[in-house]
Design a protein around this motif. Sequence first.
Motif, short mmCIF file in Angstrom:
data_model
loop_
_atom_site.label_atom_id
_atom_site.label_comp_id
_atom_site.label_asym_id
_atom_site.label_seq_id
_atom_site.Cartn_x
_atom_site.Cartn_y
_atom_site.Cartn_z
N SER A 117 -55.39 -55.73 16.40
CA SER A 117 -56.76 -55.34 16.06
C SER A 117 -57.33 -54.32 17.03
CB SER A 117 -57.67 -56.56 16.05
OG SER A 117 -57.88 -57.01 17.39
N GLY A 118 -56.70 -54.21 18.18
CA GLY A 118 -57.23 -53.33 19.22
C GLY A 118 -58.06 -54.08 20.24
N PHE A 119 -58.37 -55.34 19.96
CA PHE A 119 -59.10 -56.19 20.90
C PHE A 119 -58.12 -57.02 21.70
CE2 PHE A 119 -62.28 -55.73 17.44
CZ PHE A 119 -63.33 -55.23 18.17
N GLY A 120 -58.39 -57.18 22.99
CA GLY A 120 -57.58 -58.05 23.82
C GLY A 120 -58.05 -59.49 23.71
N ASP A 121 -57.30 -60.42 24.32
CA ASP A 121 -57.67 -61.83 24.27
C ASP A 121 -59.07 -62.08 24.82
OD1 ASP A 121 -55.28 -62.60 23.11
OD2 ASP A 121 -54.31 -63.05 25.03
N ARG A 122 -59.38 -61.45 25.94
CA ARG A 122 -60.70 -61.65 26.53
C ARG A 122 -61.80 -61.14 25.59
NH1 ARG A 122 -62.97 -60.53 32.54
NH2 ARG A 122 -65.13 -60.89 32.00
N GLU A 123 -61.56 -59.99 24.98
CA GLU A 123 -62.55 -59.44 24.04
C GLU A 123 -62.74 -60.37 22.84
OE1 GLU A 123 -62.11 -54.66 24.41
OE2 GLU A 123 -60.32 -55.79 23.86
N GLU A 125 -62.34 -63.62 22.88
CA GLU A 125 -63.11 -64.76 23.36
C GLU A 125 -64.59 -64.38 23.48
OE1 GLU A 125 -62.08 -67.93 23.54
OE2 GLU A 125 -60.24 -67.06 22.72
N ASP A 126 -64.86 -63.17 23.98
CA ASP A 126 -66.25 -62.70 24.08
C ASP A 126 -66.89 -62.58 22.70
OD1 ASP A 126 -66.04 -62.61 26.82
OD2 ASP A 126 -65.81 -60.43 26.93
N LEU A 127 -66.14 -62.07 21.73
CA LEU A 127 -66.66 -61.94 20.37
C LEU A 127 -66.94 -63.31 19.76
CD1 LEU A 127 -64.48 -59.05 18.94
CD2 LEU A 127 -66.93 -58.98 19.41
N LYS A 128 -66.06 -64.28 20.04
CA LYS A 128 -66.29 -65.63 19.54
C LYS A 128 -67.57 -66.21 20.12
CE LYS A 128 -61.72 -67.32 19.55
NZ LYS A 128 -60.80 -68.44 19.65
N LYS A 129 -67.75 -66.03 21.44
CA LYS A 129 -68.97 -66.52 22.09
C LYS A 129 -70.19 -65.83 21.50
CE LYS A 129 -66.76 -67.54 26.48
NZ LYS A 129 -66.57 -67.05 27.85
N LEU A 130 -70.08 -64.53 21.32
CA LEU A 130 -71.18 -63.77 20.76
C LEU A 130 -71.51 -64.25 19.35
CD1 LEU A 130 -73.06 -61.37 21.29
CD2 LEU A 130 -71.31 -59.87 20.34
N ALA A 131 -70.50 -64.52 18.58
CA ALA A 131 -70.71 -64.99 17.21
C ALA A 131 -71.33 -66.39 17.19
CB ALA A 131 -69.38 -64.99 16.45
N GLN A 132 -71.03 -67.20 18.19
CA GLN A 132 -71.55 -68.57 18.23
C GLN A 132 -73.01 -68.61 18.67
OE1 GLN A 132 -68.65 -70.37 20.75
NE2 GLN A 132 -67.12 -70.47 19.14
N SER A 133 -73.39 -67.68 19.56
CA SER A 133 -74.77 -67.71 20.07
C SER A 133 -75.28 -66.28 20.31
CB SER A 133 -74.85 -68.53 21.35
OG SER A 133 -73.95 -68.02 22.30
N PRO A 134 -75.43 -65.50 19.26
CA PRO A 134 -75.81 -64.09 19.42
C PRO A 134 -77.20 -63.91 20.05
CG PRO A 134 -75.88 -64.71 17.12
CD PRO A 134 -75.24 -65.85 17.86
#
Length: 140
Positions: A117-123, A125-134
């Motif tokens: 996708s072009g996103f790394g594992d850390r990215e 995880e950050d996107l998941k966190k962002l999606a959970q509590s934007p």
Amino acid sequence: MTFSEMIPFEDNPRELTDSGFKKLKKSILELGIFKPFIVWKTGNRIIGGNQRYAVIHKLAEEGYDVPPLPITYLDVPEGIARLIVLRDNQSDGDWAYEQLAEFIADLEKFGVDKALSGFGDREFEDLKKLAQSPDELRNS
């Protein structure tokens, strides 16, 4: 137009790191070439896709059979061509956070290689966190 007739844009202000090269190469080999190149009719110069061109050029040197490529041709003045070089590398829009959370979850269900996708594992995880509590992250 064939791949060998396309010419990289000599003034392209973007660089491709070794890490970026490897990621893009893997993406091209696994997903194929799905995004059209933007070629300026003046001199067949690439004004969108220079990094993909660099990877495909290296692959061709290594014996990769370059398939016909999707190309969009533009016949525009030089100033507009230069603006397109910049615009092609600019991202617009924001994430639709609820959809993003579902989208990431769906990707994980499919068992695909998320690195493509072009996103790394850390990215991710950050996107998941962002999606959970934007709202929390936006306000911090």
